[in-house]
Design a protein around this motif. Structure first.
Motif, PDB file in Angstrom:
ATOM      1  N   ALA A  54      -1.355   5.572   9.840  1.00  0.00           N
ATOM      2  CA  ALA A  54      -1.585   4.217   9.337  1.00  0.00           C
ATOM      3  C   ALA A  54      -0.263   3.531   9.005  1.00  0.00           C
ATOM      4  O   ALA A  54      -0.107   2.319   9.199  1.00  0.00           O
ATOM      5  N   HIS A  55       0.702   4.307   8.534  1.00  0.00           N
ATOM      6  CA  HIS A  55       2.032   3.770   8.278  1.00  0.00           C
ATOM      7  C   HIS A  55       2.698   3.339   9.579  1.00  0.00           C
ATOM      8  O   HIS A  55       3.342   2.281   9.652  1.00  0.00           O
ATOM      9  N   GLU A  56       2.519   4.119  10.613  1.00  0.00           N
ATOM     10  CA  GLU A  56       3.149   3.812  11.904  1.00  0.00           C
ATOM     11  C   GLU A  56       2.609   2.528  12.520  1.00  0.00           C
ATOM     12  O   GLU A  56       3.339   1.822  13.224  1.00  0.00           O
ATOM     13  N   VAL A  57       1.338   2.195  12.267  1.00  0.00           N
ATOM     14  CA  VAL A  57       0.773   0.968  12.846  1.00  0.00           C
ATOM     15  C   VAL A  57       0.837  -0.215  11.887  1.00  0.00           C
ATOM     16  O   VAL A  57       0.369  -1.307  12.213  1.00  0.00           O
TER      17      VAL A  57
ATOM     18  N   TRP B  28      -7.722   6.935   6.943  1.00  0.00           N
ATOM     19  CA  TRP B  28      -7.958   5.501   7.068  1.00  0.00           C
ATOM     20  C   TRP B  28      -8.842   5.222   8.279  1.00  0.00           C
ATOM     21  O   TRP B  28      -8.628   5.789   9.347  1.00  0.00           O
ATOM     22  N   SER B  29      -9.804   4.328   8.111  1.00  0.00           N
ATOM     23  CA  SER B  29     -10.628   3.929   9.261  1.00  0.00           C
ATOM     24  C   SER B  29     -11.320   2.604   8.995  1.00  0.00           C
ATOM     25  O   SER B  29     -11.826   2.356   7.895  1.00  0.00           O
ATOM     26  N   VAL B  30     -11.330   1.768  10.035  1.00  0.00           N
ATOM     27  CA  VAL B  30     -12.199   0.583  10.040  1.00  0.00           C
ATOM     28  C   VAL B  30     -13.576   1.118  10.439  1.00  0.00           C
ATOM     29  O   VAL B  30     -14.008   1.008  11.579  1.00  0.00           O
TER      30      VAL B  30
ATOM     31  N   ARG C 256       0.839  -1.191   0.000  1.00  0.00           N
ATOM     32  CA  ARG C 256       0.000   0.000   0.000  1.00  0.00           C
ATOM     33  C   ARG C 256       0.879   1.249   0.000  1.00  0.00           C
ATOM     34  O   ARG C 256       1.657   1.459   0.942  1.00  0.00           O
ATOM     35  N   PHE C 257       0.759   2.060  -1.057  1.00  0.00           N
ATOM     36  CA  PHE C 257       1.401   3.366  -1.133  1.00  0.00           C
ATOM     37  C   PHE C 257       0.315   4.393  -0.835  1.00  0.00           C
ATOM     38  O   PHE C 257      -0.774   4.322  -1.411  1.00  0.00           O
ATOM     39  N   ALA C 258       0.597   5.353   0.040  1.00  0.00           N
ATOM     40  CA  ALA C 258      -0.452   6.291   0.444  1.00  0.00           C
ATOM     41  C   ALA C 258       0.112   7.676   0.694  1.00  0.00           C
ATOM     42  O   ALA C 258       1.273   7.827   1.103  1.00  0.00           O
ATOM     43  N   THR C 259      -0.710   8.685   0.474  1.00  0.00           N
ATOM     44  CA  THR C 259      -0.323  10.047   0.828  1.00  0.00           C
ATOM     45  C   THR C 259      -0.348  10.186   2.351  1.00  0.00           C
ATOM     46  O   THR C 259      -1.174   9.554   3.026  1.00  0.00           O
TER      47      THR C 259
ATOM     48  N   LEU D 175      -7.414   7.517  11.131  1.00  0.00           N
ATOM     49  CA  LEU D 175      -5.965   7.645  11.103  1.00  0.00           C
ATOM     50  C   LEU D 175      -5.557   8.395   9.844  1.00  0.00           C
ATOM     51  O   LEU D 175      -6.156   8.204   8.782  1.00  0.00           O
ATOM     52  N   SER D 176      -4.525   9.210   9.959  1.00  0.00           N
ATOM     53  CA  SER D 176      -3.921   9.782   8.755  1.00  0.00           C
ATOM     54  C   SER D 176      -3.064   8.709   8.091  1.00  0.00           C
ATOM     55  O   SER D 176      -2.758   7.666   8.698  1.00  0.00           O
TER      56      SER D 176
END
Length: 268
Positions: free
Chosen positions: A181-184, A138-140, A130-133, A176-177
């Motif tokens: 989301a990258h951090e988790v 992001w959210s469940v 997953r590549f993301a800005t 999440l930004s």
């Protein structure tokens, strides 16, 4: 009742498929027709042995804002049919719209910007990368509506993050930004232009044997929670098949000659 037209597009150039959720006026919110098209597109790409990689993204201002409840709940009979699993593959339509990308034997890269919520998040998590800005969202989101992720998201969350984090995200539906989301562990790489970044990565992977990439994907997906003994057995089988594959010879000869390899179609 007239069904919503399908809104998934797919183009292939130099072995790289560009798949797009294309309902930008609704932030690519998912309808039953879109789910059916995602399944059909993934199954069609799975059969293409010249395919090298897939970049999956959304048109407009978002990757995907999740399920379009207003449209979907007007079709209760179709929802009931879509909810029934197909015994030969173990998924229903909602799950297969995500999990089908696991079955495509090439790297699948989700390029995420804007909203990546609910069912959209589950589609992204079913990709290999997953590549993301950094400012994507992001959210469940299912928790907001009093339900749980049921489009394969539970399995993907279990693979990508810790169990307490997965429970927290599922139970709270917190936003999440992309950076968070990258951090988790949900995002592989942060990129200001994720489609360009994902496509560049796909081109990099195209310099590797498609048979080796397919074998690696099968091994990790099929043995991630297996015992060491079962994993070692699968390693031996995959390696034996690779040693006899034409593309392995192409890769070896190109490496020795220090030239770019020209691979043939994927073996399986």
């Amino acid at each position: 009742m007239t069904s919503d037209p399908g809104r998934v597009t797919c183009t292939v150039h130099d072995g790289i498929a560009q798949v797009r959720l294309s309902r930008p006026d609704k932030l690519n919110a998912l309808t039953l027709d879109i789910l059916d098209q995602l399944v059909a597109t993934a199954h069609e790409l799975r059969a293409d042995k010249t395919l090298r990689a897939v970049v999956l993204a959304g048109e407009g201002d978002a990757f995907c804002a999740g399920l379009d409840f207003g449209t979907v709940l007007k079709q209760p009979t179709r929802v009931a049919r879509a909810f029934v699993p197909r015994p030969w593959r173990g998924t229903n339509t909602f799950q297969e719209a995500c999990w089908a990308w696991r079955r495509v034997p090439v790297p699948v890269i989700a390029a995420v910007h804007g909203h990546c919520l609910g069912g959209g998040l589950q589609i992204a998590l079913a990709a290999d990368f997953r590549f993301a800005t950094p400012d994507s969202t992001w959210s469940v989101l299912e928790g907001k509506w009093g339900i749980i992720p049921d489009m394969s998201g539970i399995r993907s969350l279990a693979e990508l993050t810790s169990i307490d984090t997965a429970k927290r995200l599922t139970m709270t539906a917190e936003m999440l930004s992309g950076k968070e989301a990258h951090e988790v562990g949900l995002v592989t790489t942060l990129d200001a232009d994720p489609v360009v970044g994902a496509t560049s990565f796909a081109q990099q992977l195209a310099d590797r044997s498609p048979d080796a990439l397919a074998a690696a994907k099968r091994l990790f997906n099929d043995t991630w929670t297996s015992s060491p003994r079962r994993t070692f057995a699968r390693e031996r089988v995959e390696q034996a098949l690779l040693l006899a594959a034409r593309n392995t010879k192409v890769a070896r000869e190109a490496a020795f000659a220090r030239v770019r390899p020209t691979f043939g179609p994927r073996g399986r």
